[in-house]
Scaffold this active site. Structure first.
Site, PDB file in Angstrom:
ATOM      1  N   ARG A  46      -3.743  11.579  -1.167  1.00  0.00           N
ATOM      2  CA  ARG A  46      -4.251  10.720  -2.112  1.00  0.00           C
ATOM      3  C   ARG A  46      -3.083   9.636  -2.507  1.00  0.00           C
ATOM      4  NH1 ARG A  46      -0.608  11.016  -5.148  1.00  0.00           N
ATOM      5  NH2 ARG A  46      -1.719   9.857  -6.609  1.00  0.00           N
ATOM      6  N   ASP A 236      -5.093   0.719  -7.514  1.00  0.00           N
ATOM      7  CA  ASP A 236      -5.816   1.051  -6.425  1.00  0.00           C
ATOM      8  C   ASP A 236      -6.663  -0.169  -5.888  1.00  0.00           C
ATOM      9  OD1 ASP A 236      -5.687   3.682  -7.976  1.00  0.00           O
ATOM     10  OD2 ASP A 236      -6.468   4.064  -5.816  1.00  0.00           O
TER      11      ASP A 236
HETATM   12  O1  MRU Z   1      -7.363   9.737  -7.078  1.00  0.00           O
HETATM   13  P1  MRU Z   1      -6.105   9.306  -6.814  1.00  0.00           P
HETATM   14  O2  MRU Z   1      -5.004  10.518  -6.825  1.00  0.00           O
HETATM   15  O3  MRU Z   1      -5.830   8.960  -5.205  1.00  0.00           O
HETATM   16  O4  MRU Z   1      -5.396   8.114  -7.574  1.00  0.00           O
HETATM   17  C1  MRU Z   1      -4.254   7.414  -7.480  1.00  0.00           C
HETATM   18  C2  MRU Z   1      -3.932   6.346  -8.496  1.00  0.00           C
HETATM   19  O5  MRU Z   1      -4.789   5.975  -9.217  1.00  0.00           O
HETATM   20  C3  MRU Z   1      -2.799   5.599  -8.191  1.00  0.00           C
HETATM   21  O6  MRU Z   1      -2.169   5.385  -9.340  1.00  0.00           O
HETATM   22  C4  MRU Z   1      -2.918   4.590  -7.136  1.00  0.00           C
HETATM   23  O7  MRU Z   1      -3.608   4.855  -6.107  1.00  0.00           O
HETATM   24  C5  MRU Z   1      -1.563   3.945  -7.060  1.00  0.00           C
HETATM   25  S1  MRU Z   1      -0.523   4.862  -5.937  1.00  0.00           S
HETATM   26  C6  MRU Z   1       0.847   4.001  -5.301  1.00  0.00           C
END
Ligand code: MRU
Length: 346
Positions: A46, A236
């Site tokens: 993730r 994201d």
């Molecule tokens: O749901 P996730 O764990 O994939 O969410 C990840 C995040 O929100 C991070 O802060 C984002 O992807 C940036 S990672 C460099």
């Protein structure tokens, strides 16, 4: 260096299963695009850049065993795998950016089938290498924003595990530490899936970087007490106007930061900028199963039958973002003017 996966010479993408950290370090081997799609959907891997890189490699895996030399068949296979990989998670734009980049190479390079395969593999690896380099550059640029040793609050995991390696927001924390400029990292636990407690704390613990784990509802108290010098988070998807989608809870921290005069920095590679999305209200926000909220590690924490909400991300409006650190430079408001020159086409 911590990495979310490794690629073997015979093309097995071996994921460190992030669902099982910090309790055990187990791996999940993926040898097909279907395996990679499953790993992204189930959050074995993730974090926006990491899922982009994994998807790029997954797209290559879809054709690696294609035996015939007909280009049409190969492109058709790529199309199908791209659709599958793109359907895994909707919010992080890096996923779509990376898939487009691999597909574009397939469409525009006029190589015969077998050579094209090697070209796509090389492109996926290049995306990975570029990401690590970008992270190191952002670490240096982000650390340069601090004039004196600082206590930095971060949310979720924007570290090595969420990227090709090193991390975005956590890359800045690493760079501060390396420069003797980090007093303390404050790590918010990040309910419901505890990416802060499980993953960010694990990375910092592994490297001996000083941190304290805090619950998600402590931010206001800590800022009011003057215990936070800056909030540093990843992203994201960043819309054209500078609105930032990131892990649920980021928005609340940005409001608190503004109230207490604490700088709020977003650290993300240019592959996270989506100029085709005009503002945050157009960013698709992933809704995840209720059960992630009503349970912790399969133990129910509320009355039986309790309904829950589970948006996985929220949007921080651009006016609450002090600066956006990218590998190409630090953007400041007005973001609709400062972001476009930084963006790169896939
Ligand atoms: O749901 P996730 O764990 O994939 O969410 C990840 C995040 O929100 C991070 O802060 C984002 O992807 C940036 S990672 C460099």
């Amino acid at each position: 260096m911590i990495t979310p996966f490794t690629l073997t010479e015979n093309d097995i993408l071996i994921f460190l299963d992030q669902r099982r950290l910090p309790w055990e370090e187990v791996t999940f081997p993926a040898s097909t695009a279907q395996d990679v799609a499953w790993a992204i959907r189930e959050m074995v891997v993730r974090g926006a850049p990491a899922i982009g890189i994994a998807a790029a490699i997954g797209l290559y895996l879809s054709i690696k065993d294609y035996q015939k030399d007909d280009r049409e068949g190969l492109l058709y296979t790529i199309q199908g795998a791209k659709e599958l990989l793109a359907s895994t998670r909707p919010t992080a734009v890096n996923l779509f950016w990376a898939l487009d980049r691999i597909e574009n190479v397939a469409l525009t390079s006029h190589l015969p089938g077998q050579k094209l395969k090697m070209r796509l593999r090389a492109e996926a690896i290049r995306i990975w290498e570029e990401d690590v380099n970008a992270n190191k550059r952002m670490g240096a640029l982000g650390a340069g924003l601090f004039a004196s040793p600082a206590t930095v609050l971060t949310h979720c995991n924007a570290g090595a595990l969420a990227t090709g390696g090193y991390g975005t927001a956590l890359g800045v924390i690493r760079a501060l530490y390396d420069r003797g400029m980090l007093k303390m990292a404050l790590v918010s636990e990040t309910r419901p899936l505890l990416q802060g407690a499980r993953l960010t704390a694990w990375e910092l613990w592994k490297e001996g970087i000083p941190y304290r784990l805090v619950t998600d509802n402590m931010g206001g108290y800590l800022m009011a007490k003057g215990m936070v010098d800056a909030v540093v988070v990843g992203a994201d998807r960043i819309a054209a106007n500078g609105d930032v989608a990131n892990k649920i809870g980021t928005y609340a921290l940005s409001v608190l930061a503004e109230r207490h005069g604490v700088p709020f920095y977003v650290v993300a590679p240019t592959s996270t900028i989506d100029l085709s999305t005009p503002s945050g209200e157009h960013i698709p926000i992933e809704e995840r199963p209720e059960q992630e909220v009503t349970t912790i590690r399969d133990t129910r924490i509320c009355p039986r039958g309790t309904k829950a909400l589970n948006p996985a991300f929220d949007v921080t409006p651009s006016e609450l973002v002090t600066a956006i650190v990218t590998e190409k430079g630090v953007a400041r408001p007005i973001y609709s003017e400062t972001l476009p020159p930084l963006w790169e086409e896939p």
